[in-house]
Design a protein around this motif. Structure first.
Motif, PDB file in Angstrom:
ATOM      1  N   VAL A  63     -10.722   0.322   8.352  1.00 35.22           N
ATOM      2  CA  VAL A  63     -10.236  -0.270   9.602  1.00 35.22           C
ATOM      3  C   VAL A  63     -10.082  -1.770   9.381  1.00 35.22           C
ATOM      4  O   VAL A  63     -10.967  -2.413   8.813  1.00 35.22           O
ATOM      5  N   LEU A  64      -8.956  -2.332   9.814  1.00 34.30           N
ATOM      6  CA  LEU A  64      -8.736  -3.774   9.721  1.00 34.30           C
ATOM      7  C   LEU A  64      -8.136  -4.276  11.026  1.00 34.30           C
ATOM      8  O   LEU A  64      -7.081  -3.808  11.460  1.00 34.30           O
ATOM      9  N   LEU A  65      -8.829  -5.211  11.666  1.00 33.80           N
ATOM     10  CA  LEU A  65      -8.374  -5.842  12.902  1.00 33.80           C
ATOM     11  C   LEU A  65      -7.916  -7.255  12.573  1.00 33.80           C
ATOM     12  O   LEU A  65      -8.682  -8.031  11.997  1.00 33.80           O
ATOM     13  N   THR A  66      -6.676  -7.581  12.924  1.00 27.54           N
ATOM     14  CA  THR A  66      -6.110  -8.870  12.556  1.00 27.54           C
ATOM     15  C   THR A  66      -5.375  -9.497  13.742  1.00 27.54           C
ATOM     16  O   THR A  66      -5.042  -8.831  14.719  1.00 27.54           O
ATOM     17  N   CYS A  67      -5.132 -10.811  13.617  1.00 24.39           N
ATOM     18  CA  CYS A  67      -4.258 -11.492  14.572  1.00 24.39           C
ATOM     19  C   CYS A  67      -2.801 -11.212  14.222  1.00 24.39           C
ATOM     20  O   CYS A  67      -2.003 -10.845  15.069  1.00 24.39           O
ATOM     21  N   GLU A  68      -2.460 -11.417  12.955  1.00 21.79           N
ATOM     22  CA  GLU A  68      -1.087 -11.255  12.471  1.00 21.79           C
ATOM     23  C   GLU A  68      -0.909  -9.839  11.945  1.00 21.79           C
ATOM     24  O   GLU A  68      -1.732  -9.348  11.178  1.00 21.79           O
ATOM     25  N   THR A  69       0.156  -9.195  12.350  1.00 22.22           N
ATOM     26  CA  THR A  69       0.354  -7.801  11.957  1.00 22.22           C
ATOM     27  C   THR A  69       0.605  -7.664  10.459  1.00 22.22           C
ATOM     28  O   THR A  69       1.140  -8.568   9.815  1.00 22.22           O
ATOM     29  N   ALA A  70       0.209  -6.521   9.925  1.00 22.16           N
ATOM     30  CA  ALA A  70       0.468  -6.235   8.511  1.00 22.16           C
ATOM     31  C   ALA A  70       1.910  -5.770   8.339  1.00 22.16           C
ATOM     32  O   ALA A  70       2.553  -5.305   9.283  1.00 22.16           O
ATOM     33  N   ASP A  71       2.430  -5.903   7.128  1.00 24.00           N
ATOM     34  CA  ASP A  71       3.792  -5.467   6.848  1.00 24.00           C
ATOM     35  C   ASP A  71       3.905  -3.949   6.950  1.00 24.00           C
ATOM     36  O   ASP A  71       2.931  -3.210   6.757  1.00 24.00           O
ATOM     37  N   THR A  72       5.116  -3.507   7.222  1.00 23.93           N
ATOM     38  CA  THR A  72       5.395  -2.075   7.295  1.00 23.93           C
ATOM     39  C   THR A  72       5.024  -1.399   5.971  1.00 23.93           C
ATOM     40  O   THR A  72       5.347  -1.888   4.893  1.00 23.93           O
ATOM     41  N   GLY A  73       4.321  -0.288   6.077  1.00 27.05           N
ATOM     42  CA  GLY A  73       3.944   0.476   4.895  1.00 27.05           C
ATOM     43  C   GLY A  73       2.534   0.224   4.401  1.00 27.05           C
ATOM     44  O   GLY A  73       2.022   0.987   3.578  1.00 27.05           O
ATOM     45  N   TRP A  74       1.886  -0.844   4.902  1.00 24.11           N
ATOM     46  CA  TRP A  74       0.548  -1.151   4.412  1.00 24.11           C
ATOM     47  C   TRP A  74      -0.462  -0.073   4.810  1.00 24.11           C
ATOM     48  O   TRP A  74      -1.329   0.284   4.011  1.00 24.11           O
ATOM     49  N   ALA A  75      -0.385   0.414   6.028  1.00 20.61           N
ATOM     50  CA  ALA A  75      -1.357   1.410   6.484  1.00 20.61           C
ATOM     51  C   ALA A  75      -1.305   2.655   5.602  1.00 20.61           C
ATOM     52  O   ALA A  75      -2.350   3.192   5.203  1.00 20.61           O
ATOM     53  N   HIS A  76      -0.096   3.120   5.276  1.00 16.90           N
ATOM     54  CA  HIS A  76       0.043   4.300   4.421  1.00 16.90           C
ATOM     55  C   HIS A  76      -0.400   4.000   2.999  1.00 16.90           C
ATOM     56  O   HIS A  76      -1.123   4.801   2.387  1.00 16.90           O
ATOM     57  N   ARG A  77       0.010   2.845   2.463  1.00 13.86           N
ATOM     58  CA  ARG A  77      -0.302   2.505   1.070  1.00 13.86           C
ATOM     59  C   ARG A  77      -1.795   2.382   0.847  1.00 13.86           C
ATOM     60  O   ARG A  77      -2.324   2.836  -0.186  1.00 13.86           O
ATOM     61  N   PHE A  78      -2.521   1.783   1.806  1.00 12.37           N
ATOM     62  CA  PHE A  78      -3.939   1.501   1.594  1.00 12.37           C
ATOM     63  C   PHE A  78      -4.854   2.438   2.375  1.00 12.37           C
ATOM     64  O   PHE A  78      -6.080   2.280   2.328  1.00 12.37           O
ATOM     65  N   GLY A  79      -4.289   3.394   3.086  1.00 11.32           N
ATOM     66  CA  GLY A  79      -5.100   4.379   3.790  1.00 11.32           C
ATOM     67  C   GLY A  79      -6.030   3.771   4.813  1.00 11.32           C
ATOM     68  O   GLY A  79      -7.172   4.213   4.970  1.00 11.32           O
ATOM     69  N   ALA A  80      -5.559   2.758   5.522  1.00 10.01           N
ATOM     70  CA  ALA A  80      -6.405   2.060   6.487  1.00 10.01           C
ATOM     71  C   ALA A  80      -5.737   2.043   7.853  1.00 10.01           C
ATOM     72  O   ALA A  80      -4.504   2.067   7.970  1.00 10.01           O
TER      73      ALA A  80
END
Length: 454
Positions: A38-55
């Motif tokens: 789980v990662l909570l951020t101010c700035e959104t992650a780039d498209t595809g990061w959730a799938h690539r890193f399983g988070a």
């Protein structure tokens, strides 16, 4: 003693990790090694990061559709207020271990309780004024016998008095500013910066100590021994990327190799002495030190008792060279688990550049895709996915941390970051190289804006 990536990953993955960060990129070493779920951020992650890193990635920017370069604590607080609505019952009964450079703040606890999640965090470290206030920090440096710029603390920015003390050119800083915010370069013979500085209770005014700023990482282990890690050239006044003086604009890990060896030896010694001083204060984990270089002269500017904007890129270098990333060591040491990784000072090609929005607030109608871009014969084309330095070939750059269509950009907000194995700025960190200019122009050209609603 944990001294391998395998052992570090095994420990950190035993309980799923949760991270808090201003931007997803800062946590890339933990994402690459599977240490975050789980990662909570101010700035959104780039498209595809959730799938690539399983988070699972959740950001304030996704909620507000606005990007600025503001207060990460404020933005993270806003996200925490909305988190129960976003997550619902998905986290009910979960146990997550804190794997982050941001501490678990007490004001977030009610929202976590509402979610039914238990976050296991190490005990907080003692904090002293020298870690927070730049004026107290300078006094502490001098107490350690370290060279610092000539400076004074004033409540009134009287130009005549300051000219008599420092000449026409000097630096004015807010004592509690960070990432270069609240830092101004004044030249009384050329501009009216003093007239544009908002009133403050007090100011740290210093002599201008040199055009070159180096940043060093250090790491304090649970045994109290400081380790000095590789330096980078701090990019803080690069022309043409939308940054004001002092704002963090990126770094270059190759550039320090152009300096005289004696300069780097003196810097290494100063950082080590600061590390020993921090050990006496009970600090643990990663810290950073900024030093100004003018010829053979070196002075200490400030320290940051936290992970820095360049820590993630250092982690990319460490992973590529089979080392244990400082970010992982930071998390482990905060848990009281000793780590070891042999310091590596061989020159390495690794640079990053932050490109900012300079115009009035505007909504993005079109934006580029993040990923790897190849440079050939003066042209740039996207040639695949990419998340950081590890995907870069010698003629590639990775564009990352990009704003998405529909997002309103405020003045000074990052458009994105360029990561490259080629120098993006000149050795003094002041001008873009030809390659840097090409990548900045390419990034800017791929954005389309429309007027933002009032």
């Amino acid at each position: 003693m944990i001294d391998s990536l395998e052992d570090a990953g095994r420990v950190l993955r035993a309980v799923p990790g949760i991270g808090f960060s201003a931007r997803a990129l800062s946590m890339l070493p933990l994402l690459r090694t599977g240490c975050l779920s789980v990662l909570l951020t101010c700035e959104t992650a780039d498209t595809g990061w959730a799938h690539r890193f399983g988070a699972e990635l959740v950001s304030t920017e996704e909620l507000c559709r606005t990007r600025d370069d503001g207060d990460s604590r404020r933005d993270m607080g806003h996200l925490m207020d909305r988190l129960p609505d976003l997550v619902g019952a998905r986290w009910q009964g979960r146990e997550l271990s804190l794997a982050s450079y941001l501490p678990l703040r007490t004001e977030w606890q009610p929202e976590l309780d509402r979610l039914g999640v238990r976050v296991v965090a190490p005990p907080p470290l003692p904090v002293c004024e020298a870690q927070l206030d730049k004026t107290a920090m300078r006094d502490w440096f001098r107490h350690l016998g370290l060279p610092t710029p000539d400076s004074t603390v004033v409540r009134d920015l009287d130009p005549d008095r300051l000219r008599r003390r420092f000449g026409a050119r000097f630096v004015v800083q807010q004592p509690y500013g960070s990432s270069g915010k609240g830092t101004y370069l004044v030249d009384l013979d050329r501009d009216d910066v003093l007239d544009r500085i908002e009133p403050g209770e007090r100011w740290l005014v210093s002599e201008y100590a040199g055009d070159i700023t180096l940043n060093y990482h250090g790491l304090l282990g649970s045994d109290g021994t400081p380790t000095v890690l590789r330096p980078s050239m701090q990019l803080t006044d690069v022309q043409g990327i939308g940054s004001a003086f002092g704002w963090y604009s990126g770094c270059d890990y190759r550039a320090p190799s152009h300096l005289a060896p004696g300069v780097l030896t003196r810097c290494h010694d100063l950082v080590e002495r600061i590390g020993r001083g921090l050990a006496g204060l009970g600090y643990l984990g990663v810290f950073g030190v900024d030093l100004a270089v003018e010829g053979e002269s070196v002075v200490v500017l400030e320290m940051n008792c936290r992970v820095q904007g360049s820590t993630w890129l250092l982690g990319e270098v460490e992973l590529e060279r089979a080392g244990l990333p400082a970010m992982l060591r930071h998390v482990l040491e905060r848990r009281g688990l000793g780590t070891f990784s042999k310091p590596d000072f061989d020159p390495v090609d690794a640079a990053q550049l932050v490109v900012r929005h300079t115009a009035a607030p505007a909504r993005l109608s079109a934006a580029p895709r993040s990923g790897r871009y190849h440079w050939e014969a003066g042209a740039v084309r996207r040639c695949g996915d990419g998340y950081g330095l590890l995907e870069c070939g010698p003629d590639d750059s990775v564009l990352v941390g990009l704003a998405r269509p529909g997002t309103v950009l405020q003045p000074g907000a990052p458009l994105g970051r360029v990561v490259s194995r080629r120098a993006l700025a000149t050795p003094d960190g002041r001008q873009l190289t030809d390659h840097g200019r090409l990548m900045v122009d390419t990034l800017n050209a791929m954005y389309t804006f429309e007027e933002a609603p009032c």
